[in-house]
Design a protein around this motif. Structure first.
Motif, PDB file in Angstrom:
ATOM      1  N   ILE A 133       0.803  -1.298   0.026  1.00  0.00           N
ATOM      2  CA  ILE A 133       0.128  -0.049   0.144  1.00  0.00           C
ATOM      3  C   ILE A 133       0.950   1.094  -0.321  1.00  0.00           C
ATOM      4  O   ILE A 133       1.594   1.483   1.171  1.00  0.00           O
ATOM      5  CB  ILE A 133      -0.969   0.114   1.314  1.00  0.00           C
ATOM      6  CG1 ILE A 133      -1.598  -1.411   1.417  1.00  0.00           C
ATOM      7  CG2 ILE A 133      -1.915   1.192   1.239  1.00  0.00           C
ATOM      8  CD1 ILE A 133      -2.530  -1.654   0.534  1.00  0.00           C
ATOM      9  N   PRO A 134       0.769   2.243  -1.114  1.00  0.00           N
ATOM     10  CA  PRO A 134       1.911   3.347  -1.104  1.00  0.00           C
ATOM     11  C   PRO A 134       1.373   4.165   0.173  1.00  0.00           C
ATOM     12  O   PRO A 134       0.376   4.230   0.589  1.00  0.00           O
ATOM     13  CB  PRO A 134       1.380   3.878  -2.500  1.00  0.00           C
ATOM     14  CG  PRO A 134       0.703   2.743  -3.209  1.00  0.00           C
ATOM     15  CD  PRO A 134       0.086   2.109  -2.330  1.00  0.00           C
ATOM     16  N   LYS A 135       2.411   4.928   0.174  1.00  0.00           N
ATOM     17  CA  LYS A 135       2.311   5.853   1.472  1.00  0.00           C
ATOM     18  C   LYS A 135       1.066   7.022   1.044  1.00  0.00           C
ATOM     19  O   LYS A 135       0.767   7.719   1.918  1.00  0.00           O
ATOM     20  CB  LYS A 135       3.417   6.446   1.803  1.00  0.00           C
ATOM     21  CG  LYS A 135       4.161   7.700   0.889  1.00  0.00           C
ATOM     22  CD  LYS A 135       5.563   7.944   1.239  1.00  0.00           C
ATOM     23  CE  LYS A 135       6.190   8.442   0.175  1.00  0.00           C
ATOM     24  NZ  LYS A 135       7.542   8.930   0.296  1.00  0.00           N
ATOM     25  N   SER A 136       0.961   7.271  -0.279  1.00  0.00           N
ATOM     26  CA  SER A 136      -0.126   8.194  -0.795  1.00  0.00           C
ATOM     27  C   SER A 136      -1.457   7.742  -0.431  1.00  0.00           C
ATOM     28  O   SER A 136      -2.570   8.624  -0.422  1.00  0.00           O
ATOM     29  CB  SER A 136       0.171   8.354  -2.105  1.00  0.00           C
ATOM     30  OG  SER A 136      -0.090   7.310  -2.947  1.00  0.00           O
ATOM     31  N   VAL A 137      -1.726   6.560  -0.297  1.00  0.00           N
ATOM     32  CA  VAL A 137      -3.146   6.010   0.206  1.00  0.00           C
ATOM     33  C   VAL A 137      -3.469   6.493   1.361  1.00  0.00           C
ATOM     34  O   VAL A 137      -2.955   6.257   2.417  1.00  0.00           O
ATOM     35  CB  VAL A 137      -3.175   4.683  -0.015  1.00  0.00           C
ATOM     36  CG1 VAL A 137      -4.567   4.121   0.343  1.00  0.00           C
ATOM     37  CG2 VAL A 137      -2.893   4.180  -1.408  1.00  0.00           C
ATOM     38  N   SER A 138      -4.740   7.194   1.409  1.00  0.00           N
ATOM     39  CA  SER A 138      -5.450   7.578   2.623  1.00  0.00           C
ATOM     40  C   SER A 138      -6.465   6.855   3.126  1.00  0.00           C
ATOM     41  O   SER A 138      -7.094   6.665   4.217  1.00  0.00           O
ATOM     42  CB  SER A 138      -5.815   9.016   2.521  1.00  0.00           C
ATOM     43  OG  SER A 138      -6.765   9.278   1.562  1.00  0.00           O
ATOM     44  N   GLU A 139      -7.274   5.940   2.144  1.00  0.00           N
ATOM     45  CA  GLU A 139      -8.483   5.167   2.393  1.00  0.00           C
ATOM     46  C   GLU A 139      -8.251   3.856   1.632  1.00  0.00           C
ATOM     47  O   GLU A 139      -7.967   3.801   0.543  1.00  0.00           O
ATOM     48  CB  GLU A 139      -9.416   5.943   2.301  1.00  0.00           C
ATOM     49  CG  GLU A 139     -10.952   5.356   2.498  1.00  0.00           C
ATOM     50  CD  GLU A 139     -12.111   6.007   2.213  1.00  0.00           C
ATOM     51  OE1 GLU A 139     -13.301   5.304   2.018  1.00  0.00           O
ATOM     52  OE2 GLU A 139     -12.085   7.264   1.849  1.00  0.00           O
ATOM     53  N   ILE A 140      -8.701   2.756   2.483  1.00  0.00           N
ATOM     54  CA  ILE A 140      -8.810   1.448   1.854  1.00  0.00           C
ATOM     55  C   ILE A 140     -10.296   1.207   2.021  1.00  0.00           C
ATOM     56  O   ILE A 140     -10.661   1.166   3.156  1.00  0.00           O
ATOM     57  CB  ILE A 140      -7.808   0.357   2.552  1.00  0.00           C
ATOM     58  CG1 ILE A 140      -6.312   0.888   2.337  1.00  0.00           C
ATOM     59  CG2 ILE A 140      -8.089  -0.798   1.812  1.00  0.00           C
ATOM     60  CD1 ILE A 140      -5.527   0.064   3.377  1.00  0.00           C
ATOM     61  N   GLY A 141     -10.934   1.065   0.862  1.00  0.00           N
ATOM     62  CA  GLY A 141     -12.352   0.935   0.960  1.00  0.00           C
ATOM     63  C   GLY A 141     -12.954  -0.286   1.346  1.00  0.00           C
ATOM     64  O   GLY A 141     -12.585  -1.296   1.360  1.00  0.00           O
TER      65      GLY A 141
END
Length: 181
Positions: free
Chosen positions: A23-31
């Motif tokens: 999961i890249p550091k840019s991801v703020s939400e995993i749906g």
């Protein structure tokens, strides 16, 4: 890495054949159900990143064997690891303030051991509940790191587990009925 990915949307990889994901550091939400019933997934890696929430049923029914929840994940939602039958250990960053405030977050999983960092303040109702003596029945080792801020262990939090011993953190004010039965 320079990923621009911000959101892994609801059901993005549901029932896919993915084996490993970072999961890249840019991801703020995993749906919701992003990796639901991924029968081949073994490992999830998180890059150090900004605050994240893992939505309901994200990994439910998957074949995860290993996950380390970094300090940046602040909330685990309803049934995130429910029915993860190959997940014996969940590593939580020792400096985490993770809140497990959703029912069945780890229910019916094969977790055998879990260590709660000192910043975790509560474990919600049915978080590790095992139905019909399945899976969470293997949970026999829970521990709390350092001066634990744990205040709440809710009703049925560890019901039907096989916990052999526990040292209740000093900040816990009440242990409700059926918390460990």
């Amino acid at each position: 890495q320079n990923s621009k990915l911000d959101i892994i949307s609801n059901r993005a990889f549901e029932k896919s054949s993915i084996i490993i994901i970072e999961i890249p550091k840019s991801v703020s939400e995993i749906g919701f159900r992003a990796f639901y019933q991924c029968k081949n997934i073994k490992t999830v890696y998180f890059e150090d990143n900004s605050e994240q929430e893992i939505s309901s049923q994200t990994f439910e029914g998957s074949s995860l064997e290993k996950i380390t929840i970094p300090i940046t994940v602040t909330k685990i939602d309803y049934r995130v690891f429910y029915n993860c039958l190959k997940l014996p250990i969940v590593d939580i960053d020792l400096n985490s303030n993770l809140q497990i405030n959703a029912e069945k977050a780890f229910g019916n999983s094969s977790i055998e051991t879990i260590t709660f960092p000192s910043g975790v303040t509560g474990i919600c109702t049915k978080a590790f509940l095992s139905f019909f003596n399945w899976n969470c029945k293997k949970l026999n080792d829970i521990s709390f790191i350092g001066h634990s801020e744990m205040k709440t262990i809710s009703s049925r939090a560890f019901q039907n587990s096989s916990i052999e011993s526990i040292t209740v953190p000093e900040m816990v004010e009440i242990i409700p009925k059926k918390s460990f039965s």
